[in-house]
Scaffold this motif. Structure first.
Motif, mmCIF file in Angstrom:
data_model
loop_
_atom_site.group_PDB
_atom_site.id
_atom_site.type_symbol
_atom_site.label_atom_id
_atom_site.label_comp_id
_atom_site.label_asym_id
_atom_site.label_seq_id
_atom_site.Cartn_x
_atom_site.Cartn_y
_atom_site.Cartn_z
ATOM 1 N N ALA A 9 0.854 -1.141 0.001
ATOM 2 C CA ALA A 9 0.079 0.022 0.159
ATOM 3 C C ALA A 9 0.948 1.357 -0.140
ATOM 4 O O ALA A 9 0.531 2.408 -0.527
ATOM 5 N N GLN A 14 2.493 2.386 -7.484
ATOM 6 C CA GLN A 14 0.990 2.242 -7.472
ATOM 7 C C GLN A 14 0.398 2.477 -8.811
ATOM 8 O O GLN A 14 -0.701 1.907 -9.064
ATOM 9 N N TYR A 244 -6.499 11.633 -0.008
ATOM 10 C CA TYR A 244 -6.784 10.220 0.151
ATOM 11 C C TYR A 244 -8.659 10.056 -0.085
ATOM 12 O O TYR A 244 -8.693 8.870 -0.234
ATOM 13 N N SER A 250 -8.576 4.054 1.384
ATOM 14 C CA SER A 250 -7.202 4.379 0.922
ATOM 15 C C SER A 250 -6.191 4.277 1.694
ATOM 16 O O SER A 250 -4.927 4.803 1.479
ATOM 17 N N HIS A 251 -6.480 3.455 3.017
ATOM 18 C CA HIS A 251 -5.310 3.237 3.914
ATOM 19 C C HIS A 251 -4.467 4.413 4.509
ATOM 20 O O HIS A 251 -3.284 4.523 4.537
ATOM 21 N N GLY A 295 -1.260 3.946 3.303
ATOM 22 C CA GLY A 295 -0.612 4.253 1.609
ATOM 23 C C GLY A 295 -0.257 5.948 2.016
ATOM 24 O O GLY A 295 -0.294 6.367 2.751
ATOM 25 N N HIS A 299 1.480 10.373 -4.515
ATOM 26 C CA HIS A 299 1.940 9.231 -5.097
ATOM 27 C C HIS A 299 3.330 9.237 -5.613
ATOM 28 O O HIS A 299 4.022 8.197 -5.805
ATOM 29 N N ARG A 306 8.315 7.635 2.152
ATOM 30 C CA ARG A 306 7.450 6.487 2.438
ATOM 31 C C ARG A 306 8.065 5.670 3.581
ATOM 32 O O ARG A 306 7.349 5.216 4.614
#
Length: 321
Positions: A9, A14, A244, A250-251, A295, A299, A306
């Protein structure tokens, strides 16, 4: 303690597949000392893009929990009657065929690592009940069939997703928690100890269903009272229209706090809410699955960012576990 991370995620891949970028991401994951292993997405084969890449780049000591929801959602896009709880014979058989592929992938990963690395397989009770008929009896028949297969010691678990609630549009819309509890209570009475099943509560999916932050805690308590609580996965959700999305699965990361520098301000999953759920669990050490799946937005975020989000999420678990 160590935890399972739904690393897919938070992956930088992605919308496509860049193996070099994913390698850099996995190299950083391997440096995190409190990762027990991965919640690994099953889409019909061991890895969604490249089985050989995956087998080459995983840490040899990691354990694995397969989640079948990515493949299930893909299949529902093609056939709304697909699912282990489907009242449609063909749709239920397609779901069983898919789970047989998951069983084969478990064997492939275990064989590569030379040990029982896959500890559990999380399945979900599709189809969406606003799109197709589903029933507890159909789910019982599917699970009875699957228990006859060789899962090489991996425990079969139901991950509760948001049940169909007429008051709002579903994300998943699968069977109710009460139906899932009833099916497993019925099944476990005729199963030996090695085949007994349990339920995993995903924080965000329970809150999505109930539209209340306490919804996840209530689901934990209900499953625990039934003697079926086998896992907790922390994944956020919100009513705010951010990157999100409002009311999307969408975590979302946890809400920003003193401990959480890298968080999402609008997330309903606060440090306090996580603490309440962990404190209400009678014995965290007995859970088959404990971890988080978040997530990352945007992106285009760097691998370093991350990992920072994941590290902050794990710091909350470390504080209270």
């Amino acid at each position: 303690m160590k935890y399972y991370i739904g690393a897919y995620a938070a992956s930088p891949n992605q919308t496509g597949w860049n193996p070099q970028l994913e390698t850099a991401y996995y190299d950083e994951l391997k440096q995190l000392p409190n990762i027990k292993g991965l919640e690994h997405p099953f889409l019909g084969k061991l890895h969604g893009h490249d089985d050989n890449w995956f087998l080459t780049h995983i840490a040899p000591q990691w354990d694995y929990v397969f989640t079948c929801i990515p493949g299930i959602m893909n299949a529902l896009g093609r056939n709304p009657q697909f699912g282990l709880a489907s009242c449609n014979t063909a749709g239920r058989q397609q779901a069983l065929d898919f789970m047989q592929q998951a069983c084969n992938a478990v064997a492939k990963l275990n064989s590569h690592l030379g040990r029982q690395a896959v500890k559990a397989v999380m399945l979900q009770t599709a189809p969406a009940r606003d799109q197709a008929a589903a029933s507890a009896d159909a789910l019982y028949q599917s699970l009875s069939t699957m228990q006859q297969w060789d899962w090489q010691g991996a425990q079969l678990l139901i991950e509760h997703c948001d049940a169909y609630v007429p008051a709002h549009a579903p994300s998943k819309g699968f069977l109710s928690l009460s139906d899932e509890i009833a099916v497993l209570n019925r099944l476990n009475t005729v199963s030996d100890q090695a085949h007994k099943m349990g339920i995993v509560i995903n924080w965000g999916r329970s809150v999505f269903e109930t539209r209340r932050p306490d919804g996840a805690l209530e689901h934990i308590m209900a499953v625990q009272a039934a003697g079926l609580l086998s896992g907790l996965m922390f994944s956020g959700v919100s009513d705010q229209d951010t990157e999100y999305g409002a009311w999307r699965d969408s975590h979302q990361p946890p809400q920003s706090s003193e401990l959480v520098q890298h968080g999402e301000p609008g997330s309903w999953m606060t440090e306090q809410a996580i603490h309440q759920c962990l404190a209400a669990t009678e014995d965290l050490s007995r859970l088959s699955v404990l971890g988080a799946k978040i997530g990352i937005r945007p992106h285009q975020a760097s691998v370093e960012l991350r990992i920072a989000y994941i590290r902050d999420m794990l710091a909350i678990l470390d504080r209270y576990c």
